[in-house]
Design a protein around this motif. Structure first.
Motif, PDB file in Angstrom:
ATOM      1  N   GLU A 444       0.673  -6.608   4.022  1.00 58.12           N
ATOM      2  CA  GLU A 444       0.099  -7.459   5.067  1.00 58.12           C
ATOM      3  C   GLU A 444       1.176  -8.354   5.691  1.00 58.12           C
ATOM      4  OE1 GLU A 444      -2.902  -9.400   2.834  1.00 58.12           O
ATOM      5  OE2 GLU A 444      -4.466  -7.927   3.291  1.00 58.12           O
ATOM      6  N   GLN A 445       2.073  -8.898   4.854  1.00 59.44           N
ATOM      7  CA  GLN A 445       3.151  -9.725   5.391  1.00 59.44           C
ATOM      8  C   GLN A 445       4.088  -8.881   6.267  1.00 59.44           C
ATOM      9  OE1 GLN A 445       3.317 -12.915   5.126  1.00 59.44           O
ATOM     10  NE2 GLN A 445       1.633 -13.196   3.673  1.00 59.44           N
ATOM     11  N   TYR A 446       4.406  -7.687   5.808  1.00 60.37           N
ATOM     12  CA  TYR A 446       5.273  -6.799   6.591  1.00 60.37           C
ATOM     13  C   TYR A 446       4.609  -6.416   7.917  1.00 60.37           C
ATOM     14  CZ  TYR A 446       7.567  -2.503   8.113  1.00 60.37           C
ATOM     15  OH  TYR A 446       8.186  -1.541   8.867  1.00 60.37           O
ATOM     16  N   PHE A 447       3.308  -6.081   7.843  1.00 59.10           N
ATOM     17  CA  PHE A 447       2.607  -5.673   9.064  1.00 59.10           C
ATOM     18  C   PHE A 447       2.492  -6.837  10.042  1.00 59.10           C
ATOM     19  CE2 PHE A 447       0.124  -2.838  11.499  1.00 59.10           C
ATOM     20  CZ  PHE A 447      -0.853  -3.586  12.129  1.00 59.10           C
ATOM     21  N   ARG A 448       2.391  -8.068   9.492  1.00 56.05           N
ATOM     22  CA  ARG A 448       2.340  -9.231  10.375  1.00 56.05           C
ATOM     23  C   ARG A 448       3.633  -9.332  11.192  1.00 56.05           C
ATOM     24  NH1 ARG A 448      -0.040 -12.263  13.875  1.00 56.05           N
ATOM     25  NH2 ARG A 448       0.581 -14.436  13.860  1.00 56.05           N
ATOM     26  N   LEU A 449       4.785  -9.054  10.543  1.00 54.13           N
ATOM     27  CA  LEU A 449       6.056  -9.069  11.273  1.00 54.13           C
ATOM     28  C   LEU A 449       6.072  -8.000  12.362  1.00 54.13           C
ATOM     29  CD1 LEU A 449       8.678  -9.612   8.424  1.00 54.13           C
ATOM     30  CD2 LEU A 449       8.149 -11.169  10.287  1.00 54.13           C
ATOM     31  N   MET A 450       5.603  -6.797  12.016  1.00 54.88           N
ATOM     32  CA  MET A 450       5.591  -5.710  13.000  1.00 54.88           C
ATOM     33  C   MET A 450       4.635  -6.031  14.153  1.00 54.88           C
ATOM     34  SD  MET A 450       7.769  -3.505  11.877  1.00 54.88           S
ATOM     35  CE  MET A 450       8.684  -4.979  11.395  1.00 54.88           C
ATOM     36  N   GLU A 451       3.517  -6.661  13.823  1.00 50.59           N
ATOM     37  CA  GLU A 451       2.523  -7.003  14.846  1.00 50.59           C
ATOM     38  C   GLU A 451       3.078  -8.064  15.795  1.00 50.59           C
ATOM     39  OE1 GLU A 451      -2.239  -7.407  14.552  1.00 50.59           O
ATOM     40  OE2 GLU A 451      -1.083  -8.896  13.459  1.00 50.59           O
ATOM     41  N   LEU A 452       3.813  -9.042  15.230  1.00 50.21           N
ATOM     42  CA  LEU A 452       4.424 -10.063  16.085  1.00 50.21           C
ATOM     43  C   LEU A 452       5.538  -9.466  16.939  1.00 50.21           C
ATOM     44  CD1 LEU A 452       4.601 -13.036  13.553  1.00 50.21           C
ATOM     45  CD2 LEU A 452       3.151 -12.874  15.582  1.00 50.21           C
ATOM     46  N   ARG A 453       6.200  -8.462  16.398  1.00 54.24           N
ATOM     47  CA  ARG A 453       7.309  -7.859  17.145  1.00 54.24           C
ATOM     48  C   ARG A 453       6.816  -6.961  18.273  1.00 54.24           C
ATOM     49  NH1 ARG A 453      12.051  -3.849  14.670  1.00 54.24           N
ATOM     50  NH2 ARG A 453      13.105  -3.446  16.660  1.00 54.24           N
ATOM     51  N   TYR A 454       5.835  -6.108  17.991  1.00 55.45           N
ATOM     52  CA  TYR A 454       5.400  -5.115  18.968  1.00 55.45           C
ATOM     53  C   TYR A 454       4.093  -5.485  19.663  1.00 55.45           C
ATOM     54  CZ  TYR A 454       8.923  -2.225  16.680  1.00 55.45           C
ATOM     55  OH  TYR A 454      10.077  -1.741  16.169  1.00 55.45           O
ATOM     56  N   GLY A 455       3.349  -6.443  19.113  1.00 50.34           N
ATOM     57  CA  GLY A 455       2.119  -6.873  19.780  1.00 50.34           C
ATOM     58  C   GLY A 455       0.884  -6.215  19.174  1.00 50.34           C
ATOM     59  N   GLU A 456      -0.241  -6.952  19.229  1.00 52.56           N
ATOM     60  CA  GLU A 456      -1.498  -6.435  18.686  1.00 52.56           C
ATOM     61  C   GLU A 456      -2.024  -5.245  19.476  1.00 52.56           C
ATOM     62  OE1 GLU A 456      -3.148 -10.735  17.007  1.00 52.56           O
ATOM     63  OE2 GLU A 456      -4.211  -9.667  18.607  1.00 52.56           O
ATOM     64  N   HIS A 457      -1.548  -5.097  20.733  1.00 48.49           N
ATOM     65  CA  HIS A 457      -1.990  -3.962  21.543  1.00 48.49           C
ATOM     66  C   HIS A 457      -1.384  -2.653  21.088  1.00 48.49           C
ATOM     67  CE1 HIS A 457       1.922  -5.044  23.242  1.00 48.49           C
ATOM     68  NE2 HIS A 457       1.979  -3.815  23.709  1.00 48.49           N
ATOM     69  N   LYS A 458      -0.408  -2.739  20.222  1.00 51.19           N
ATOM     70  CA  LYS A 458       0.316  -1.526  19.808  1.00 51.19           C
ATOM     71  C   LYS A 458      -0.058  -1.076  18.415  1.00 51.19           C
ATOM     72  CE  LYS A 458       3.437   1.695  20.499  1.00 51.19           C
ATOM     73  NZ  LYS A 458       3.237   2.726  21.523  1.00 51.19           N
ATOM     74  N   LEU A 459      -0.347  -2.007  17.519  1.00 49.21           N
ATOM     75  CA  LEU A 459      -0.556  -1.669  16.115  1.00 49.21           C
ATOM     76  C   LEU A 459      -1.853  -2.274  15.605  1.00 49.21           C
ATOM     77  CD1 LEU A 459       3.004  -2.414  14.694  1.00 49.21           C
ATOM     78  CD2 LEU A 459       2.039  -0.149  15.073  1.00 49.21           C
ATOM     79  N   SER A 460      -2.498  -1.553  14.672  1.00 48.00           N
ATOM     80  CA  SER A 460      -3.611  -2.104  13.906  1.00 48.00           C
ATOM     81  C   SER A 460      -3.613  -1.430  12.539  1.00 48.00           C
ATOM     82  CB  SER A 460      -4.955  -1.867  14.611  1.00 48.00           C
ATOM     83  OG  SER A 460      -5.250  -0.488  14.644  1.00 48.00           O
ATOM     84  N   MET A 461      -4.199  -2.119  11.551  1.00 47.87           N
ATOM     85  CA  MET A 461      -4.190  -1.611  10.176  1.00 47.87           C
ATOM     86  C   MET A 461      -5.573  -1.772   9.584  1.00 47.87           C
ATOM     87  SD  MET A 461      -1.620  -2.537   7.034  1.00 47.87           S
ATOM     88  CE  MET A 461      -0.372  -1.507   7.780  1.00 47.87           C
ATOM     89  N   ASP A 462      -5.952  -0.801   8.728  1.00 41.12           N
ATOM     90  CA  ASP A 462      -7.283  -0.790   8.120  1.00 41.12           C
ATOM     91  C   ASP A 462      -7.122  -0.469   6.635  1.00 41.12           C
ATOM     92  OD1 ASP A 462     -10.198   1.356   8.347  1.00 41.12           O
ATOM     93  OD2 ASP A 462      -9.984  -0.691   7.643  1.00 41.12           O
ATOM     94  N   PHE A 463      -7.608  -1.376   5.750  1.00 38.48           N
ATOM     95  CA  PHE A 463      -7.573  -1.148   4.310  1.00 38.48           C
ATOM     96  C   PHE A 463      -8.955  -0.682   3.847  1.00 38.48           C
ATOM     97  CE2 PHE A 463      -3.479  -2.744   3.126  1.00 38.48           C
ATOM     98  CZ  PHE A 463      -3.150  -3.671   4.108  1.00 38.48           C
ATOM     99  N   ARG A 464      -8.968   0.358   3.038  1.00 34.83           N
ATOM    100  CA  ARG A 464     -10.223   0.857   2.467  1.00 34.83           C
ATOM    101  C   ARG A 464      -9.996   1.105   0.978  1.00 34.83           C
ATOM    102  NH1 ARG A 464     -12.584   5.068   7.083  1.00 34.83           N
ATOM    103  NH2 ARG A 464     -12.429   3.603   8.836  1.00 34.83           N
ATOM    104  N   PHE A 465     -10.328   0.106   0.167  1.00 39.01           N
ATOM    105  CA  PHE A 465     -10.116   0.206  -1.268  1.00 39.01           C
ATOM    106  C   PHE A 465     -11.461   0.296  -1.957  1.00 39.01           C
ATOM    107  CE2 PHE A 465      -5.831  -2.254  -1.128  1.00 39.01           C
ATOM    108  CZ  PHE A 465      -5.286  -1.167  -0.438  1.00 39.01           C
ATOM    109  N   GLU A 466     -11.615   1.273  -2.840  1.00 42.56           N
ATOM    110  CA  GLU A 466     -12.866   1.508  -3.523  1.00 42.56           C
ATOM    111  C   GLU A 466     -12.839   0.898  -4.919  1.00 42.56           C
ATOM    112  OE1 GLU A 466     -13.814   5.836  -1.421  1.00 42.56           O
ATOM    113  OE2 GLU A 466     -13.705   5.653  -3.601  1.00 42.56           O
ATOM    114  N   GLY A 467     -14.010   0.386  -5.347  1.00 40.54           N
ATOM    115  CA  GLY A 467     -14.137  -0.090  -6.710  1.00 40.54           C
ATOM    116  C   GLY A 467     -13.204  -1.240  -7.029  1.00 40.54           C
ATOM    117  N   ASP A 468     -12.732  -1.260  -8.280  1.00 33.40           N
ATOM    118  CA  ASP A 468     -11.853  -2.335  -8.751  1.00 33.40           C
ATOM    119  C   ASP A 468     -10.405  -1.879  -8.801  1.00 33.40           C
ATOM    120  OD1 ASP A 468     -14.430  -3.211 -11.102  1.00 33.40           O
ATOM    121  OD2 ASP A 468     -14.071  -3.987  -9.081  1.00 33.40           O
TER     122      ASP A 468
END
Length: 597
Positions: A444-468
């Motif tokens: 998430e910290q790394y993606f925040r850097l990429m998002e600030l660099r390239y903009g929210e219009h370019k990148l998005s991320m989706d986490f899908r974790f099951e169970g524990d």
């Protein structure tokens, strides 16, 4: 507590951390809570008054519709046809002159038709010019023939309003034996306009309709009034035709004290009635106060939790330092038979271990040659400096970040903060494996850097974790290189926005599967084949190539878990790429947990 103890308490790091934590957290929380509660209280009050006003406006429109409905029902006299092909007025006029015995049956059929057109009509009367009348009622009630119907005043009102619908204030229908219902009566004259010039024909009768209070209850029951809130339907003389306070119906309206009630009025468009609502202020404030008290309790619990967390955090942070200080005092006095208990794997743990090593070595150095002792001490001090440098780097980055925030450059501050977290995660000494939760935080910290660099219009991320699965262990920095590869080789060459989805799930046979999918440009079959060959080959990492990060992760997994595990890559040109990592399912061990805490 004497003055010396107070001085030591004020100078202790525990006291400084505790008071700093409480002041920084408590004062903004109290200020924000005070402002929020006042704002919320005013909003609730305005919302309740506005909502009541809107409901009153809606009720006024429905009352207009009610009057219009009974006005239209009274006009049925002019469209009701008999079996002779005549309208009702013409038939009544003819049968009255001829003395036709079927007059009673004709009027009775008409009254039955009118009575059952509306469920709130209780009884219907038709009064002839000579004073004779016929009535039809629901519930098989018996008319009291001793009663003079209609009242003389009613007849005078209809004479003044020859062509219009008239109403008569709410009263008791005690002209039926054993009945004591409150009804509102509407009346209209029936004119024989067939052979008359214009519309000023001869009056051949008058229709009266008794409407129950249920017609108004149906309108006002949706307003959800409090016990002391009251609504009224008033005529032009301020007589109460209807009220939620049944005891006041029929009386003259008197306005309540404006200091206790909000008063609102809506005038009707089709009839000279007005709808008045009185909203009791104390009940409104009481309902608002209950909500505010609940919020205040939650805020109070948050304050108590903040203080407890401040004390716990300060004690947990200062306790190892105090322990090191005590042991250092012993060493300073010449006692080298001492050790500091290492409880964490963070910088304080590193400092404790370094101190223990220093004491052991210092004791051995005393027995050696003076020159060798000095050299070894310099080496130990250099080791301690190297251990402290990451902490110095984090503090320096934090100073730079706060300077950026102070200059209103929040984006640069966010980037430095994310970079600081990443450096701490990368440079932190500890285990080879970490919890999936920590790896997710780093991504998430790394993606925040990429998002600030390239903009929210370019990148998005989706986490899908099951169970524990967040507590499951996996190699440190095993997902981030895959995400980085997906961004630079999958999403960046793509026109438009791209999405990276990270899925974690438990498989059969006690396995953990982590999949990184992107909807980027994908790879051709030839390129995919080359990447798969590189993963399985033993070529040097220094040879370069876009898949060096994937190769590094794959080799580490094979080294840790064996050749049956690693990365699987699938890709389709113009569709996207999927990288699947399968490893044995396991929890983070105790030493790793201590280190990561």
């Amino acid at each position: 507590m004497n003055s010396f103890s107070k001085l030591r308490f004020r100078q202790s790091i525990f006291a400084k951390f505790t008071f700093s934590f409480i002041i920084v957290g408590l004062i903004p929380l109290l200020a924000l809570s005070y402002i929020s509660l006042n704002t919320f209280s005013n909003y609730l009050e305005r919302y309740a008054v506005t909502n009541f006003e809107q409901m009153l406006l809606f009720a006024s429109k429905n009352v207009d519709d009610l009057y219009t409905r009974y006005n239209n029902e009274s006009k049925l006299m002019y469209s009701y046809g008999t079996n002779k092909g005549q309208i009702l007025g013409e038939t009544i006029a003819a049968q009255t002159l001829e003395g036709d015995y079927r007059l009673t049956r004709t009027v009775d059929d008409f009254l039955q038709t009118v009575l059952y057109t509306d469920r709130h009509l209780q009884s219907v009367f038709f009064v002839f010019p000579n004073g004779a009348y016929q009535t039809v009622t629901k519930q098989n009630r018996t008319f009291d023939f001793r009663y003079q119907f209609p009242d003389r005043e009613w007849g005078e009102v209809l004479q003044q309003n020859r062509n219009l619908l008239s109403y008569f204030p709410t009263h008791l229908d005690n002209y039926y034996l054993g009945s004591n219902q409150q009804v509102l009566t509407f009346g209209r004259n029936l004119l024989n306009v067939v052979n008359a010039p214009g519309v000023e024909g001869e009056i051949v009768g008058s229709l009266y309709m008794d409407v129950s209070m249920g017609a108004f209850d149906e309108i006002f029951q949706q307003m959800m009034l409090n016990s002391k809130d009251v609504v009224y339907v008033l005529d032009q003389n301020n007589r109460i035709l209807y009220s939620s306070d049944r005891a006041s119906i029929g009386q003259t309206y008197v306005q309540k004290d404006s200091n206790e009630y909000y008063r609102m009025q809506k005038d009707n468009a089709n009839v000279a009635w007005k709808i008045v609502g009185e909203l009791y202020k104390d009940e409104l404030v009481m309902r608002t106060r209950k909500i505010i008290n609940t919020i205040a309790i939650v805020v109070g619990l948050c304050i108590v939790s903040l203080i407890l967390v401040a004390i716990w955090f300060s004690r947990r942070f200062s306790k190892p330092i105090r322990s090191i200080t005590r042991e250092m005092a012993k060493v300073e006095s010449g006692n080298f038979d001492t050790q500091v208990t290492v409880q964490t794997a963070d910088e304080l743990g590193l400092l404790s271990r370094g101190f223990n090593k220093m004491v052991v070595r210092l004791q051995s150095y005393i027995e050696e040659v003076y020159v060798a002792q000095i050299k070894q001490k310099h080496a130990e001090l250099n080791a301690l400096k190297n251990q402290i440098r990451p902490h110095y780097l984090y503090n320096t980055l934090e100073v730079i970040r706060m300077s950026a925030v102070a200059n209103d450059d929040n984006e640069v501050g966010d980037m430095i903060l994310s970079l600081s977290h990443q450096l701490k995660y990368v440079l932190d000494y500890g285990q080879e494996t970490v919890a999936l939760q920590e790896e997710k935080t780093n991504i998430e910290q790394y993606f925040r850097l990429m998002e600030l660099r390239y903009g929210e219009h370019k990148l998005s991320m989706d986490f899908r974790f099951e169970g524990d699965v967040l507590s499951c262990s996996l190699p440190k920095l095993s997902i981030q290189p895959i995400v980085e590869n997906a961004i630079y080789h999958g999403i960046m060459p793509k026109s438009g926005k791209g999405t990276i989805r990270i899925t974690a799930e438990e498989l059969a046979d006690n396995l953990l599967c982590v999949t990184v999918d992107d909807d980027g440009v994908g790879m051709t079959e030839e390129t995919l084949h080359q990447v798969r060959q590189k993963l399985e080959s033993s070529y040097s990492l220094d040879s370069g190539g876009s898949s060096i990060g994937l190769k590094n992760v794959h080799d580490r997994i094979v080294t840790l878990y064996g050749p049956d595990y690693g990365l699987e890559i699938n890709s389709t040109k113009h569709i996207g790429t999927s990288v699947r990592m399968v490893i044995p399912l396991g929890e983070v061990n105790a030493s790793a947990e201590r280190h990561n805490s």
